[in-house]
Design an enzyme around this catalytic site. Structure first.
Site, short mmCIF file in Angstrom:
data_model
loop_
_atom_site.label_atom_id
_atom_site.label_comp_id
_atom_site.label_asym_id
_atom_site.label_seq_id
_atom_site.Cartn_x
_atom_site.Cartn_y
_atom_site.Cartn_z
N GLU A 27 0.84 -1.20 0.00
CA GLU A 27 0.00 0.00 0.00
C GLU A 27 0.87 1.25 0.00
O GLU A 27 2.02 1.22 0.48
CB GLU A 27 -0.89 -0.03 1.26
CG GLU A 27 -1.80 1.19 1.38
CD GLU A 27 -2.92 1.01 2.40
OE1 GLU A 27 -2.90 0.04 3.18
OE2 GLU A 27 -3.83 1.87 2.42
N ASN A 174 -12.43 -1.28 -1.15
CA ASN A 174 -11.71 -1.86 0.00
C ASN A 174 -12.38 -1.40 1.29
O ASN A 174 -12.65 -0.21 1.45
CB ASN A 174 -10.25 -1.38 0.00
CG ASN A 174 -9.54 -1.73 1.32
OD1 ASN A 174 -9.20 -2.88 1.55
ND2 ASN A 174 -9.34 -0.73 2.19
N GLU A 175 -12.65 -2.33 2.16
CA GLU A 175 -13.23 -2.00 3.48
C GLU A 175 -14.31 -0.93 3.32
O GLU A 175 -14.28 0.11 4.00
CB GLU A 175 -12.15 -1.56 4.48
CG GLU A 175 -11.16 -2.67 4.77
CD GLU A 175 -10.30 -2.48 6.02
OE1 GLU A 175 -10.30 -1.38 6.60
OE2 GLU A 175 -9.62 -3.45 6.42
N TYR A 242 -7.02 -8.88 11.50
CA TYR A 242 -5.69 -8.63 12.05
C TYR A 242 -5.57 -9.24 13.45
O TYR A 242 -6.53 -9.21 14.23
CB TYR A 242 -5.42 -7.13 12.12
CG TYR A 242 -5.10 -6.52 10.76
CD1 TYR A 242 -3.82 -6.61 10.23
CD2 TYR A 242 -6.09 -5.89 10.01
CE1 TYR A 242 -3.52 -6.08 8.99
CE2 TYR A 242 -5.79 -5.35 8.75
CZ TYR A 242 -4.50 -5.45 8.26
OH TYR A 242 -4.20 -4.93 7.02
N GLU A 299 -6.20 -9.23 3.70
CA GLU A 299 -5.41 -8.52 4.72
C GLU A 299 -5.38 -9.38 5.98
O GLU A 299 -6.43 -9.66 6.55
CB GLU A 299 -5.97 -7.13 5.02
CG GLU A 299 -5.76 -6.16 3.87
CD GLU A 299 -6.14 -4.72 4.20
OE1 GLU A 299 -6.03 -4.31 5.38
OE2 GLU A 299 -6.54 -4.00 3.27
N GLN A 348 2.02 -6.15 5.64
CA GLN A 348 2.19 -5.83 4.25
C GLN A 348 3.60 -6.24 3.82
O GLN A 348 4.41 -6.60 4.67
CB GLN A 348 1.97 -4.35 4.03
CG GLN A 348 0.55 -3.89 4.36
CD GLN A 348 0.23 -2.50 3.81
OE1 GLN A 348 0.97 -1.89 3.09
NE2 GLN A 348 -0.94 -1.98 4.20
#
Ligand code: AHR
Length: 489
Positions: A27, A174-175, A242, A299, A348
């Site tokens: 990103e 995204n999200e 996460y 992710e 990432q």
């Protein structure tokens, strides 16, 4: 020493392990793209067209299959036309999500596709649904994939790229439940239907359209998306989860300073991935019994407090043996769910969150997480096979062993992690349905706080590990806090 019995039956082929399960994410965030991957043609750091040679080589070595870009939250603020043409003329913007720094757009579409070409991986674009327009996204697809004769294909040629690129993976937003527009699933589903209609297949290119899926345990999001998108060319829906050791986003915990309790809490939180995938898969099975839509965990990884003295918006963190165990547990989980999970992208690739690589000027460090991807790479394109273990508890908190096994081209790959910080494990594994005459292994192990840094980049590297194979019985000892890959031929 804990004794663990295992049984692997190679005749029981469960599912194909898509190489993309070993995918990554980059990103425009902190030093992931700029300085991490891209230094520009004039840099003193050895590069090819501005892309760091050491990073290209490291990505190639783990056979990186796919790379997601340009975000993340950044994707829903990204306007691709700002990142093409003469670099001196490119529009600058403020990266509002990540530190409010100036983004000069010197790394754009051409640079990203060049990176993928050099690495030999599939590009995966995250399109802007949050603050962009349908026209903008449809033109991006046209610019990239249409051979010639249209305004966008001519613009591409004018910018130096005659032939179109191939683009398979296209994420539409995204999200969008969060930084991508705070949408309700019903609203997003309608928007997705509109956007996907105008992202066309040009010049023999076939898009694999991916819808924004849930955050962690938002099962309602999955339910609504599956109900509404099934027949709209959707090939994948994403899942983001996460691992936050404390479970508290305002005090996530340090990457390097943690006690035994927090270690086990990290492992327990990371193993939650198994429950999440199982429950989202149950919902997907109801709407898509023929398994046409894949779950894409685009992710995942550990998210800690940033390193002291670094920009809080840059999400820079160190990476220890704890991260190696986390990576191994997740990759074993993805392998075991490879019937539905067709891609996963660690967050990432460089200098951000649980990264593969850390850079400082000319120096590059491979993290313990990088070495786990190296140990697991032979699973790519393999067939997952039945693998059972009796298991034990580690620290009275989590299962001691994480495992999976696959077969490809007559070679069996078995990956194991001993999550215990106190106990070794003695493995006795009965391998059936497979003619193997030799076994070898590599191990990554060390005290749980150990990391590779710029003073000592190779403190933790894989090494050979003794294993024995006799009459189909494999025996091995796994020291505490270790990740092992066994190859049987
Ligand atoms: O990976 C960092 C951020 O986490 C991404 O930009 C966003 O999608 C997620 O919330």
């Amino acid at each position: 020493m804990k004794k663990i019995s295992m049984l692997i039956n190679a005749l029981d082929r469960i599912s194909h392990i898509n190489p993309e399960i070993y995918g990554h994410f980059s990103e425009h965030l902190g030093r992931c793209i700029y300085n991490g991957i891209y230094v520009g043609e004039d840099s003193a750091v050895p590069n090819t067209d501005g892309i760091r040679n050491d990073v290209i080589e490291a990505f190639r070595n783990i056979r990186m299959p796919v790379l997601r870009w340009p975000g993340g939250c950044f994707a829903d603020e990204y306007h691709w036309k700002d990142g093409i043409g003469d670099k001196a003329q490119r529009k600058k913007m403020i990266n509002t999500n990540w530190g409010g720094v100036s983004e000069d757009n010197s790394f754009g579409t051409h640079e990203f596709f060049r990176l993928c070409e050099l690495v030999g991986c599939e590009p995966y674009l995250a399109g802007n649904l949050g603050s962009g327009t349908v026209e903008e996204l449809s033109e991006w697809v046209e610019y990239i994939t249409l051979e010639g004769g249209s305004p966008m294909s001519e613009l591409r040629k004018k910018n130096g790229r005659e032939k179109p690129w191939k683009l398979k993976y296209l994420g539409i937003g995204n999200e969008n439940w969060g930084c991508g527009g705070s949408m309700r699933p019903e609203y997003y589903a309608d928007e997705y239907r509109r956007y996907q209609s105008f992202c066309k297949n040009y010049s023999g290119n076939e898009l694999f359209r991916i819808a924004c899926g849930p955050s962690a345990e938002d099962y309602n999001w999955t339910e609504v998306i599956m109900k509404n998108l099934n027949q709209y060319h959707t090939k994948g829906i994403s899942l983001h989860y996460y691992t936050v050791p404390t479970g508290d986003w305002s005090h996530k915990g340090s990457a390097t300073e943690f006690d035994t309790e927090l270690y086990y809490s990290t492992i327990s939180k990371t193993l939650y991935m198994n429950e999440l995938i199982t429950r989202h898969t149950d919902i997907m099975d109801r709407y898509d019994p023929d398994n046409n839509i894949g779950l894409i965990v685009d992710e995942w990884g550990c998210w800690y407090d940033v390193e002291k003295g670094t920009n809080p918006g840059f999400l820079y963190q160190q990476n220890t043996m704890r991260d190696a165990i986390v990576a191994a547990c997740n990759l074993n989980i993805f392998n075991r769910h490879s019937g539905r999970v067709i891609m996963a992208n660690l967050a990432q690739a460089v200098n951000v969150l649980q990264s593969l690589i850390l850079t400082e000027g000319e120096i590059m460090v491979k993290t313990p997480t990088y070495h786990v991807f190296d140990l697991f790479k032979d699973h790519q394109d393999g067939e997952l096979v039945y693998c059972f273990s009796t298991n034990e508890q580690a620290g009275d908190k989590v299962p001691l062993l994480s495992s999976s096994a696959s077969v490809k081209d007559g070679v069996m790959t078995i990956t194991l992690a001993n999550c215990s910080l106190e106990e070794s494990a003695e493995i006795a594994c009965d391998i059936r349905g497979f003619e193997g005459s030799s076994a070898s292994a590599r191990i990554l192990t060390g005290e749980v706080h150990t990391c590779n840094d710029f003073d000592e980049p190779d403190r933790l590297v894989p090494s050979a590990h003794p294993v024995k194979l006799e009459n189909g019985m494999l025996t091995a000892e796994l020291p505490p806090c270790s990740v092992v890959c066994v190859t049987v031929k």
